[in-house]
Write a protein that holds these residues in place. Sequence first.
Motif, PDB file in Angstrom:
ATOM      1  N   ASP A 153      -5.309   6.699  10.499  1.00  0.00           N
ATOM      2  CA  ASP A 153      -3.968   5.932   9.928  1.00  0.00           C
ATOM      3  C   ASP A 153      -2.857   6.756  10.358  1.00  0.00           C
ATOM      4  O   ASP A 153      -2.495   7.790   9.727  1.00  0.00           O
ATOM      5  CB  ASP A 153      -4.251   5.765   8.304  1.00  0.00           C
ATOM      6  N   ASP A 198     -11.473  11.190   2.063  1.00  0.00           N
ATOM      7  CA  ASP A 198     -11.490  12.342   3.135  1.00  0.00           C
ATOM      8  C   ASP A 198     -10.978  13.539   2.643  1.00  0.00           C
ATOM      9  O   ASP A 198     -11.068  14.743   3.042  1.00  0.00           O
ATOM     10  CB  ASP A 198     -10.802  11.578   4.263  1.00  0.00           C
ATOM     11  N   PRO A 229      -7.399  13.003  10.871  1.00  0.00           N
ATOM     12  CA  PRO A 229      -8.109  11.907  10.941  1.00  0.00           C
ATOM     13  C   PRO A 229      -8.421  11.540   9.254  1.00  0.00           C
ATOM     14  O   PRO A 229      -8.593  12.145   8.515  1.00  0.00           O
ATOM     15  CB  PRO A 229      -9.479  11.999  11.721  1.00  0.00           C
ATOM     16  N   VAL A 230      -8.765  10.028   9.207  1.00  0.00           N
ATOM     17  CA  VAL A 230      -9.049   9.609   7.782  1.00  0.00           C
ATOM     18  C   VAL A 230     -10.446   9.872   7.633  1.00  0.00           C
ATOM     19  O   VAL A 230     -10.819  10.213   6.308  1.00  0.00           O
ATOM     20  CB  VAL A 230      -8.562   8.153   7.793  1.00  0.00           C
ATOM     21  N   ARG A 264       0.115   6.619   9.173  1.00  0.00           N
ATOM     22  CA  ARG A 264       0.834   7.146   7.860  1.00  0.00           C
ATOM     23  C   ARG A 264       0.488   8.452   7.421  1.00  0.00           C
ATOM     24  O   ARG A 264       1.138   8.910   6.630  1.00  0.00           O
ATOM     25  CB  ARG A 264       0.779   5.994   6.656  1.00  0.00           C
ATOM     26  N   GLN A 265      -0.560   8.742   7.689  1.00  0.00           N
ATOM     27  CA  GLN A 265      -1.169  10.106   7.206  1.00  0.00           C
ATOM     28  C   GLN A 265      -1.497  10.969   8.181  1.00  0.00           C
ATOM     29  O   GLN A 265      -2.007  10.978   9.318  1.00  0.00           O
ATOM     30  CB  GLN A 265      -2.738   9.881   6.638  1.00  0.00           C
ATOM     31  N   GLU A 295      -8.876   7.110   2.887  1.00  0.00           N
ATOM     32  CA  GLU A 295      -8.333   8.213   2.977  1.00  0.00           C
ATOM     33  C   GLU A 295      -8.707   8.911   1.986  1.00  0.00           C
ATOM     34  O   GLU A 295      -8.587  10.240   1.956  1.00  0.00           O
ATOM     35  CB  GLU A 295      -6.743   8.019   2.915  1.00  0.00           C
ATOM     36  N   ALA A 312      -6.222  -1.399   5.141  1.00  0.00           N
ATOM     37  CA  ALA A 312      -5.067  -0.587   5.555  1.00  0.00           C
ATOM     38  C   ALA A 312      -5.144  -0.705   7.312  1.00  0.00           C
ATOM     39  O   ALA A 312      -6.240  -1.023   8.048  1.00  0.00           O
ATOM     40  CB  ALA A 312      -5.311   0.830   5.287  1.00  0.00           C
ATOM     41  N   PRO A 313      -4.024  -0.598   7.843  1.00  0.00           N
ATOM     42  CA  PRO A 313      -4.066  -0.725   9.319  1.00  0.00           C
ATOM     43  C   PRO A 313      -4.754   0.819  10.014  1.00  0.00           C
ATOM     44  O   PRO A 313      -4.333   1.995   9.459  1.00  0.00           O
ATOM     45  CB  PRO A 313      -2.551  -0.548   9.632  1.00  0.00           C
ATOM     46  N   GLU A 314      -5.889   0.749  10.497  1.00  0.00           N
ATOM     47  CA  GLU A 314      -6.462   1.951  11.005  1.00  0.00           C
ATOM     48  C   GLU A 314      -6.772   1.768  12.466  1.00  0.00           C
ATOM     49  O   GLU A 314      -7.125   0.602  13.035  1.00  0.00           O
ATOM     50  CB  GLU A 314      -7.878   2.005  10.138  1.00  0.00           C
ATOM     51  N   LYS A 361       0.706  -1.294   0.070  1.00  0.00           N
ATOM     52  CA  LYS A 361       0.172   0.219   0.109  1.00  0.00           C
ATOM     53  C   LYS A 361       0.837   1.149  -0.164  1.00  0.00           C
ATOM     54  O   LYS A 361       0.547   2.288  -0.481  1.00  0.00           O
ATOM     55  CB  LYS A 361      -0.910   0.120   1.257  1.00  0.00           C
ATOM     56  N   ALA A 367      -0.454   8.527   2.015  1.00  0.00           N
ATOM     57  CA  ALA A 367      -1.159   7.549   2.597  1.00  0.00           C
ATOM     58  C   ALA A 367      -2.698   7.477   1.888  1.00  0.00           C
ATOM     59  O   ALA A 367      -3.430   6.598   2.329  1.00  0.00           O
ATOM     60  CB  ALA A 367      -1.522   7.823   4.081  1.00  0.00           C
ATOM     61  N   ALA A 425      -3.714  -2.555  15.232  1.00  0.00           N
ATOM     62  CA  ALA A 425      -3.130  -2.054  13.869  1.00  0.00           C
ATOM     63  C   ALA A 425      -1.547  -2.467  13.850  1.00  0.00           C
ATOM     64  O   ALA A 425      -0.958  -1.894  12.919  1.00  0.00           O
ATOM     65  CB  ALA A 425      -3.256  -0.484  13.775  1.00  0.00           C
TER      66      ALA A 425
END
Lengths: 529, 375
Positions: free
Chosen positions: B142, A83, B149-150, B144-145, A80, B126-128, A67, A74, B72
């Motif tokens: 997530d 969003d 928040p996602v 990674r972001q 995502e 995805a890991p969330e 991914k 991300a 996660a």
Amino acid sequence: MSAQEKAFELQRQVRQNAREYENSVKDLYSWEQDIKIKEKELQKSPLSAANKDLPVRSHVQTDKSRKESPSSSAASSPTEKQDLPVDPVAQQYKKANDIKDRGNTYVKQGEYEKAIVAYSTAIAVYPHDPIYHINRALCYLKQERFDQCVEDCEAAIALDKLCVKAYYRRMQANESLGNNMEALKDCTTVLAIEPKNIEAKRSLARINDRLRKISTKSGPNFTPDRPGMIEILPIEKPAYKRSKKAMRSVPVVDVVSPRGAIDDSNQLRISDEDIDKIFNSNCGIIEEVKKTNPKPTPTPDTSSPPKAVTIAESSKEAKPAKKTAGKEAPAVEETHKDTKIAPESDKETKPSSPKKTAVEVPKVQTPVSPPKTTIDRSPEVNTVQTEKIEQTSSNNAMSPSPIERFLPPAPTSTAQFHVTWKELSGPQKYQYLKSIEVPNLCKILGAGFDSDTFADLLRTIHDYFVPNKEPNTAAILLEVSKNDEFTILAMLMSAEEKKMVSSIFNAIKNWPSKNPAVLDNLYKEYGVA
Amino acid sequence: MDKPQLIEHLHESLNYTVYDTKWVPLSAKFVILGSKANGHGIMDIYELNQDKLVKVKSVEKKVAFKCGTFGAASLRNRHMAIGDFEGRLQVLDMEQPDLPVYNVKAHNGIINTIDAIGGTQIDCGAPEIVTGSRDGAVKVWDIRQGQAPVVDMSPPPQMGDGVNNSSGRRDCWAVAFGNTYNAQERIVAAGYDNGDLKIFDLRTLSVRWEVTMKNGICGLEFDRRDIPMNKLAVTTLEGGLLVFDMRTQHPTKGFSYVEERNAGRSVGTNGVISGPKATVWVVRHLPQNRDLFLTGGGTGSIRLWQYEYPDRRVIDDSDGNKLGVAGALSMVSAATLSSQPVHCFDWHPDKLGLAVCGAFDQSVRVLITTKLNTF
């Protein structure tokens, strides 16, 4: 036996449980050892390779790397992507919000200049949110730049009509500027939007207080308030609630001013006779003289209005009047002679007092007779002549009053009948009685039917109905007999009245259109043989 | 006779309030999150060592910890996501817990509940991390972001200037991931203090379904998270335990469920149910057998339940729509551990019958459950 079994069973159970627990713990210990070894291996293994050794986690790791590889950000995961604000407007809004947040922190630190700059930038970036305006208004308010505060509040209100804070801050600014009426308006708006806003309520009271103070200080009220004065405030009503009626001017009259000269001519005039009648005061001779006035014209109807006549004149004409009266009503004369009442002179010398007559002529009246009627009665019993005079005098008594009394309309209620009846002259009674529909008579007489009325009624029938041969005479008598009071009245009939009744009956008997059944009934009811 | 037994194997008294206990995957260690008397957060790592517990590590932070999860994290890098009393979400590496791997101010209020997916145990998507807070918001993160928040599932913003915007909002008490059977599908169930249960679909970013219970929802868990959603267990205040059949959604009636109103009360020696209608704080499915699950109640008792499927899981109603049929619940075993509520519980993912639980009597217990392999 069973208890033993139970105990055995329980023991067995406990032992089994203990064994099982022991096994489990042993198992756990061995597992602990295993897992610790595994863990150590895991720690030693390099990060990337770690997943391959252990089946459970391999997927995740590859998943992650996969991914992350396609795009450095991300954003590859589905959620995502969604969003991220794709819309430029949304991005602007977000940016403006960030700037606003910076402004908020400045406000908390009390650095209003910087906050104003921040909010202004936010407005420039995204001009559609009233919050920036409200917040900037707060800063202006703190800096006492009230005009700018009002401007900002107006801008916010233009964006959001229900923006309570904008109204509230404009109210504060207006208050500080001294525009109390404006402030009051804003305050009421705030309360209209948020009726439970305590601060606004407090402000409303405060503004009202100030307005009142100002108005009492320099307003139209130069004099100090009188105690107990009621203040009438204008009421604001929405258009749909207002009255549709046209306005009309109401003349304002000063209550305290002295009363103007009231035209006396319009005032109700009460004749002396009426006053006498009401107060039961016997003015004796003067009245007697006055009563003779109409005697030259003894016609029963009121068509010839008697003029003011001198006393001398009336006294002259008194005698012939008596004579005519006697001729006119022979039956009355007859009855009075039969009763043999005290001589005329005797009575005339004594001014007729109702009590005495009642004593002297016990059968004429029941002792409970009301005093009002006694005045009518007292002359009646005096002589044959006075009887007639009284008849006409009642006619006469009305003559001085400016308006002639006409025959009243047929009564609809008991009270109306009794009030009217007493006021009427003999012929009028005749007319009046005739106007009442026979079936209603009983009801109209009602509970107020007393001996006087009864006697009057009989007399009227005797004097007018019989001579005129009214066909409904019998019916009227029958109807009268149906009254609840009748039985007792019939029992207490005077001899004179009984005579009247029998004479009426005799007359009726001789009429061609008679109903023997009705007549029999009447005899029975009236107790006259 | 051959009922499973819930046996307290080890007991550790602590000098702080326990809020969450979690097994570290693939190890004999567990983590305790709590709050010291001075309001500091504490994280202790204990390891099973035969008949005693050994404290491996202890970390203290300024703000009390409320909840944490390894969901996660990969096995190799043991990252625990922790929510604290001030709304901060941080991801700590168990090896170097002093410096968080990820740190974000997630909510305005305390983070009541947390769940994570996409790590070791679940291999899809995805890991969330999802967090539910007193400010009423449910947010998906997530790491990674960056700092945002996602997905943010907040109640509609109220008029205000950012200072007092938390008034009148619901308090989110429970969140759970589910329905993660491929890379796209994912569902978040959220329970609120007023009894609202909301099912958010993360793929379509919409509310899939919502319903209101009689009581506030304390605990939520899907029986399995890596399959199309099958069952959802819900626990509430006043002793409610509900299991929804999540396979069939009726257009008007939604999901059907079976309800047990006495799940929070204590069970006496003869199986007599007594005591007050206590809250059911937590529900945890046995990882090795998802028809079995355990509830922790306000009376300090825990109960093991079995869900029995009905003969037909779907029927057609008169309108031709499909209606799910809920199964039946039967209590398998019960035990009273404490006088205080047992509010956190975790089955070991790798060892059948091994569990750790925390109660409000400032202690943690390691439990062994026997004969679970007979089901």
